[in-house]
Design a protein around this motif. Structure first.
Motif, PDB file in Angstrom:
ATOM      1  N   GLY A 154      86.297 -68.757  -6.102  1.00  0.00           N
ATOM      2  CA  GLY A 154      86.001 -68.971  -4.692  1.00  0.00           C
ATOM      3  C   GLY A 154      84.763 -68.323  -4.136  1.00  0.00           C
ATOM      4  O   GLY A 154      83.641 -68.616  -4.530  1.00  0.00           O
ATOM      5  N   ASP A 155      84.986 -67.399  -3.190  1.00  0.00           N
ATOM      6  CA  ASP A 155      83.895 -66.776  -2.444  1.00  0.00           C
ATOM      7  C   ASP A 155      83.008 -65.876  -3.295  1.00  0.00           C
ATOM      8  O   ASP A 155      81.933 -65.489  -2.861  1.00  0.00           O
ATOM      9  N   GLY A 156      83.449 -65.552  -4.495  1.00  0.00           N
ATOM     10  CA  GLY A 156      82.629 -64.715  -5.362  1.00  0.00           C
ATOM     11  C   GLY A 156      81.430 -65.442  -5.947  1.00  0.00           C
ATOM     12  O   GLY A 156      80.492 -64.816  -6.430  1.00  0.00           O
ATOM     13  N   LEU A 157      81.469 -66.772  -5.892  1.00  0.00           N
ATOM     14  CA  LEU A 157      80.363 -67.578  -6.404  1.00  0.00           C
ATOM     15  C   LEU A 157      79.277 -67.721  -5.350  1.00  0.00           C
ATOM     16  O   LEU A 157      79.566 -67.813  -4.156  1.00  0.00           O
ATOM     17  N   ASP A 158      78.040 -67.797  -5.797  1.00  0.00           N
ATOM     18  CA  ASP A 158      76.930 -68.054  -4.883  1.00  0.00           C
ATOM     19  C   ASP A 158      76.599 -69.533  -4.810  1.00  0.00           C
ATOM     20  O   ASP A 158      76.016 -69.986  -3.826  1.00  0.00           O
TER      21      ASP A 158
END
Length: 186
Positions: A154-158
Motif C-alpha cells: 500500500g502506502d509504503g510504495l512510491d
C-alpha cells in the motif's frame, strides 16, 4: 497516462530514491536503485525482509550487469548468454561493485536479465539494473495482481507501474553459476 509516461514516472521515482512496484514474468516485483542505500533500506523495511538474505538485481540486458561479471570465465559468460533474457537468476561471485545491502551475508550476488517487456523497458530507461524482489511482506504469498500488491504494501510504495504479469507459473529459477546447483526451481 501513456505507456512512455508511466515508465518515465517510475524512472523519476527510482532516481529520487523511491520504491516502485512492477509486474514481472510470474509475480509482481518491487524495486529501487541498488546504489541508493536509503532506498534499499526502505524496501527491506517495507517487505520486513531480513537484510542478511540479500536481494536480486534485474536488468534489461547483460551489458547492464557487466560491472558485476568481472573475472568470470568465457564459459560462464556463455552460460549467462544462453539463459538470458529469461526467468533465470544466477548467483555470481560478488565483486567490490556490489553494495553490501544487495549481497547481504553472501559472497555472491543474484542477477537476472528479464524477458518481461515492461521490466526491460524500465531498466533501459533507468539506465541500469534495479533491485527486484517479490512485492510482498516476507512470508506472505507473492502477488500476481496489482490489488494484492496494494493490500500488502500500500502506502509504503512510491509508485505502482501499471501492467500485467507474464505467463510464467513460478518465480525465476535460482542457480549458482559456478557450481550449476539449482537453489530454487523455476
Amino acid at each position: 497516462m501513456s505507456y512512455t509516461q508511466t515508465i518515465q514516472t517510475a524512472v523519476d521515482v527510482l532516481h529520487r530514491g523511491g520504491v516502485v512496484a512492477y509486474p514481472t514474468e510470474a509475480v509482481w516485483g518491487v524495486g529501487c536503485d541498488p546504489f541508493n542505500s536509503q532506498a534499499v533500506e526502505r524496501l527491506l523495511q517495507l517487505k520486513q525482509r531480513d537484510p542478511a538474505k540479500g536481494l536480486i538485481l534485474v536488468a534489461a540486458a547483460i551489458e547492464q550487469l557487466e560491472p558485476f561479471l568481472t573475472g568470470l570465465s568465457k564459459q560462464h559468460c556463455q552460460t549467462l548468454n544462453q539463459y538470458w533474457p529469461g526467468p533465470y537468476t544466477f548467483l555470481v561471485p560478488a565483486n567490490k561493485q556490489v553494495p553490501d545491502l544487495i549481497k547481504g551475508q553472501h559472497s555472491s550476488v543474484a542477477l537476472r536479465v528479464s524477458a518481461h517487456p515492461l521490466v526491460a523497458e524500465l531498466c533501459r530507461a533507468f539506465g541500469g539494473p534495479i533491485v527486484s524482489s517479490s512485492a510482498n511482506i516476507a512470508g506472505q504469498p507473492a502477488p500476481t495482481e496489482a490489488k494484492q500488491v496494494q493490500s500488502q504494501l500500500g502506502d509504503g510504495l512510491d509508485y505502482l507501474l501499471p501492467g500485467q504479469v507474464g505467463d510464467a507459473s513460478r518465480p525465476s529459477e535460482i542457480r549458482d553459476l559456478l557450481s550449476g546447483k539449482v537453489l530454487r526451481q523455476g
